[in-house]
Design a protein around this motif. Structure first.
Motif, PDB file in Angstrom:
ATOM      1  N   PHE A   6      -1.930 -51.191  61.803  1.00  0.00           N
ATOM      2  CA  PHE A   6      -1.825 -50.779  60.373  1.00  0.00           C
ATOM      3  C   PHE A   6      -1.082 -51.664  59.428  1.00  0.00           C
ATOM      4  N   LEU A   9      -3.689 -54.061  57.717  1.00  0.00           N
ATOM      5  CA  LEU A   9      -4.676 -53.462  56.840  1.00  0.00           C
ATOM      6  C   LEU A   9      -4.117 -52.756  55.739  1.00  0.00           C
ATOM      7  N   LEU A  13      -5.947 -51.418  51.979  1.00  0.00           N
ATOM      8  CA  LEU A  13      -6.176 -50.151  51.759  1.00  0.00           C
ATOM      9  C   LEU A  13      -5.515 -49.521  50.637  1.00  0.00           C
ATOM     10  N   ILE A 163     -14.453 -52.349  55.869  1.00  0.00           N
ATOM     11  CA  ILE A 163     -13.476 -51.293  56.740  1.00  0.00           C
ATOM     12  C   ILE A 163     -13.612 -50.139  56.398  1.00  0.00           C
ATOM     13  N   SER A 164     -13.636 -49.332  57.284  1.00  0.00           N
ATOM     14  CA  SER A 164     -13.897 -47.920  57.313  1.00  0.00           C
ATOM     15  C   SER A 164     -12.764 -47.030  57.843  1.00  0.00           C
ATOM     16  N   TYR A 165     -12.371 -45.838  57.491  1.00  0.00           N
ATOM     17  CA  TYR A 165     -11.666 -45.041  58.312  1.00  0.00           C
ATOM     18  C   TYR A 165     -11.868 -43.351  57.958  1.00  0.00           C
ATOM     19  N   TRP A 167      -9.493 -40.092  58.375  1.00  0.00           N
ATOM     20  CA  TRP A 167      -8.060 -39.686  58.380  1.00  0.00           C
ATOM     21  C   TRP A 167      -7.942 -38.020  58.567  1.00  0.00           C
ATOM     22  N   LEU A 182      -5.277 -41.248  62.210  1.00  0.00           N
ATOM     23  CA  LEU A 182      -6.140 -42.221  61.563  1.00  0.00           C
ATOM     24  C   LEU A 182      -6.888 -43.195  62.669  1.00  0.00           C
ATOM     25  N   THR A 183      -8.315 -43.194  62.190  1.00  0.00           N
ATOM     26  CA  THR A 183      -8.825 -44.056  63.414  1.00  0.00           C
ATOM     27  C   THR A 183      -9.649 -45.108  62.067  1.00  0.00           C
ATOM     28  N   PHE A 184      -9.376 -46.331  62.407  1.00  0.00           N
ATOM     29  CA  PHE A 184     -10.122 -47.525  61.502  1.00  0.00           C
ATOM     30  C   PHE A 184     -11.273 -48.137  62.295  1.00  0.00           C
ATOM     31  N   VAL A 186     -12.768 -51.996  61.747  1.00  0.00           N
ATOM     32  CA  VAL A 186     -12.249 -53.222  60.922  1.00  0.00           C
ATOM     33  C   VAL A 186     -13.471 -54.395  61.179  1.00  0.00           C
ATOM     34  N   ARG A 196     -12.026 -50.997  66.696  1.00  0.00           N
ATOM     35  CA  ARG A 196     -11.543 -49.495  66.275  1.00  0.00           C
ATOM     36  C   ARG A 196      -9.901 -49.772  66.622  1.00  0.00           C
TER      37      ARG A 196
END
Length: 250
Positions: A6, A9, A13, A163-165, A167, A182-184, A186, A196
């Motif tokens: 995190f 990132l 974010l 990037i996507s997440y 939450w 949270l799952t990212f 990238v 992931r």
């Protein structure tokens, strides 16, 4: 909780976070409460974004954080900006040996990551020790309303270009607490493939009255309790609560 992924990132974010408002609020609070001096301790400084901005505003800044990954980003950022900011890896509830400061700040709801009232009290006591007589402690926290009515049992998503997440927030085991999962995803700049990253975060808050009691127990005088960057008392639906407290000058 983990910050290993995190940390790198975080700035991407949080690029819409109003960091300038925290600096402005600090300057206004310092003027209002007649705080003298520019030695500032940023407790839970994260990636150093606010530390650099405080340095730009004329403060002599020292930062501390529990995450070595966050501090690595902070040191790089300070170097690139041309500011000599010492950063230390310490738990905010066990800080020691950092020197004496005119102002100490704990912003971006960092205090909410502590698990117990005892840790909050120890953090206030540590700040008290590191402030000069007449020094000022400033911090913000999530409100009880935000924990229970905005975070709890909610899902937040982001689908950006690289990037996507997902939450997910759940009611925590303690009153007025939440667990964030949270799952990212990238994208790698070279391969174009996505990796992931999974993070788990815990946050807990208390009523303004409870924070004031802990501040007073640590030796502080509570100057003001306001909400959402405004000079207004918190309402039932306020989301972010701000505190200004002072170490007695005698």
């Amino acid at each position: 909780m983990s910050y290993a992924g995190f940390a790198y990132l975080y700035d991407e974010l949080m690029d819409d976070v109003p960091y300038g408002d925290w600096v402005k609020w600090t300057e206004c609070a310092a003027a209002q409460h007649k705080a003298e001096g520019k030695r500032l301790l940023e407790i839970a400084c994260g990636t150093g974004e606010l530390s650099v901005r405080f340095a730009e505003a004329g403060y002599t800044v020292t930062g501390l954080d529990l995450s070595e990954d966050m501090l690595a980003v902070a040191r790089s950022k300070a170097d690139e900006s041309g500011y000599n900011i010492p950063f230390y890896r310490q738990d905010m509830s066990e800080m020691e040996g950092l020197g004496e400061f005119d102002v100490a700040v704990i912003f971006c709801d960092s205090l909410n990551y502590l698990e117990s009232e005892e840790q909050v009290l120890k953090t206030f006591e540590g700040a008290f020790v590191h402030l000069k007589k007449g020094g000022l402690l400033l911090f913000d926290v999530h409100s009880v309303f935000k924990m229970n009515h905005i975070f709890a049992d909610s899902t937040f998503t982001l689908n950006d270009e690289h990037i996507s997440y997902i939450w997910n927030s759940f009611q925590g085991e303690f009153p007025d607490s939440v667990e964030h999962e949270l799952t990212f995803f990238v994208q790698d700049e070279k391969t174009g493939l996505y990796r992931r990253l999974d993070e788990s975060h815990f946050q807990r808050t208390y009523s303004p009255e409870n924070y004031c009691k802990l501040l007073e127990k640590a030796g502080f005088n509570v100057f003001s309790v306001t909400a959402d960057f405004k000079a207004e008392s918190p309402s039932e639906c306020s989301e972010r609560i701000f505190f200004a407290a002072g170490k007695p000058s005698a």
